[in-house]
Design an enzyme around this catalytic site. Structure first.
Site, PDB file in Angstrom:
ATOM      1  N   GLU A  52       1.054  -1.075   0.357  1.00 28.34           N
ATOM      2  CA  GLU A  52       0.189   0.016   0.270  1.00 28.34           C
ATOM      3  C   GLU A  52       0.995   1.261  -0.133  1.00 28.34           C
ATOM      4  OE1 GLU A  52      -3.222  -0.324   0.028  1.00 28.34           O
ATOM      5  OE2 GLU A  52      -4.161  -1.766   0.037  1.00 28.34           O
ATOM      6  N   HIS A  98      -6.778  -3.639  10.321  1.00 24.61           N
ATOM      7  CA  HIS A  98      -8.370  -4.048   9.992  1.00 24.61           C
ATOM      8  C   HIS A  98      -8.691  -3.527  11.485  1.00 24.61           C
ATOM      9  CE1 HIS A  98      -5.696  -6.398   6.401  1.00 24.61           C
ATOM     10  NE2 HIS A  98      -6.136  -5.743   6.329  1.00 24.61           N
ATOM     11  N   HIS A 119     -12.921  -4.124   4.277  1.00 21.43           N
ATOM     12  CA  HIS A 119     -12.326  -3.806   4.792  1.00 21.43           C
ATOM     13  C   HIS A 119     -10.886  -3.786   6.148  1.00 21.43           C
ATOM     14  CE1 HIS A 119      -7.551  -3.812   2.248  1.00 21.43           C
ATOM     15  NE2 HIS A 119      -7.536  -3.789   3.185  1.00 21.43           N
TER      16      HIS A 119
END
Length: 274
Positions: free
Chosen positions: A117, A143, A212
Site C-alpha cells: 500500500e 483491519h 476491509h
C-alpha cells in the site's frame, strides 16, 4: 554514531505494530504503517545504512515527496514478528530527488519490498503535508474489527457513519470532529484506491475502506494509533448496542454542538444534520 535499532523511530514502530497486533487489528500480514522522517532524524544512524542502497521505482512519480525519508512496514511482514526482527520487518527509505523511485538504506534484511500500500501511503502523506502544513507525519492502516463490522450495516456515507461513532462515545466528536471519510470498496494495493483515499484525506483524518479496514493519520505514531483506537472503541460500543436491540436514548444534536463549543472544535456539519 548510534545503532539504528535503538532510534526513537524504530522503537516507535516496534511499539505501534505490537500494540496494533495485540488489539487484534492486524492478523497475519494485515496492516501497514509509514512515518515520515527528517534528515536530522536519520543522520545519526548513517553508519548502519547499506553502502549500496537498493533502488526501486514508484508506480507513479511523486515529486512532492522528493528527498523525503520514511520508515515503513514491509510487504508480507507479520506485525506480531516486528518486535522479534525489526531489521527484517521494517525499511528506512529515501525518495529520489525526482520523485520517481526510492532507495532502501536499511531493513528488509531477508529481501522484499515496502508495504504493497506504499502508493496509498505516499499519496495520503502528500495531502496531509499540505493540509496540516507538515505537521502530520504518520499514515496508519489496519483491519479494526468493529469498524469493519459496521461497514456492513450502516449506510456508507460520511455523515451517517460519523454520527454513529460520535454517539457511541462522548470523546469521539472531540477527537475527530472532521468525521470519517469513506471510499467505495476497491481492490487494495492499487494507485486507484490510493487516489480515492488521499482525496478523502483532504477533509478527514480517518478514512474507512468498507469491508476491509481503516486509514488514520496524525503527527505521531501515538496520535494516529489513538485516533483509530478511539473510533474503534466507539464502533465496538455501537456493535454491542445493536446486539442488545438498539438505542433507547443517545447524545442529541444540541448536546453534540455544546460539546464542540466546550472543546473548541468545529463538528462536521453534515453529521450534525443526520
Amino acid at each position: 554514531m548510534q545503532a539504528i535499532l535503538s532510534s526513537w523511530f524504530v522503537q516507535g514502530m516496534i511499539k505501534a505494530t505490537s500494540d496494533m497486533w495485540l488489539k487484534g487489528w492486524d492478523e497475519r500480514n494485515g496492516g501497514n504503517v509509514s512515518l515520515r522522517l527528517t534528515a536530522e532524524d536519520v543522520t545519526p544512524y548513517e553508519s548502519d545504512f547499506s553502502p549500496q542502497p537498493r533502488h526501486e521505482a514508484l508506480s507513479q512519480p511523486m515529486p512532492e515527496l522528493a528527498d523525503c525519508w520514511f520508515i515503513v512496514t514491509g510487504s508480507g511482514k507479520f506485525f506480531r514478528n516486528v518486535q522479534l526482527d525489526p531489521a527484517d520487518s521494517l525499511v528506512v527509505l529515501q525518495v529520489d530527488s525526482d520523485g520517481k523511485g526510492y532507495r532502501i538504506f536499511w531493513g528488509l534484511t531477508n529481501g522484499g519490498l515496502p508495504t504493497s500500500e506504499l502508493a496509498s501511503h505516499f499519496q495520503s502523506h502528500i495531502v496531509r503535508m499540505g493540509v496540516t502544513h507538515g505537521r502530520d507525519r504518520v499514515i496508519m492502516h489496519c483491519h479494526a474489527t468493529n469498524l469493519i463490522a459496521l461497514s456492513y450495516v450502516l449506510e456508507l456515507n460520511t455523515a451517517t457513519f460519523t454520527r454513529e461513532l460520535w454517539e457511541g462515545s462522548t470523546e469521539c466528536l472531540v477527537v475527530f470532529p472532521d468525521g470519517v471519510g469513506i471510499v467505495p470498496w476497491m481492490v487494495p494495493g492499487t494507485d486507484s484506491i490510493g487516489d480515492a483515499t488521499s482525496e478523502q484525506m483532504k477533509r478527514h483524518s480517518l478514512v474507512l475502506w468498507p469491508f476491509h479496514g481503516i486509514f488514520g493519520t496524525g503527527p505521531t505514531l501515538d496520535e494516529a494509533f489513538g485516533l483509530i483506537d478511539t473510533a474503534e472503541k466507539s464502533a465496538e460500543v455501537m456493535v454491542k448496542v445493536r446486539s442488545m436491540g438498539g438505542k433507547k436514548q443517545t447524545i442529541s444534536t444540541e448536546e453534540l454542538i455544546a460539546l464542540g463549543k466546550r472543546f473548541g472544535v468545529t463538528p462536521l456539519e453534515a453529521a450534525l444534520r443526520v
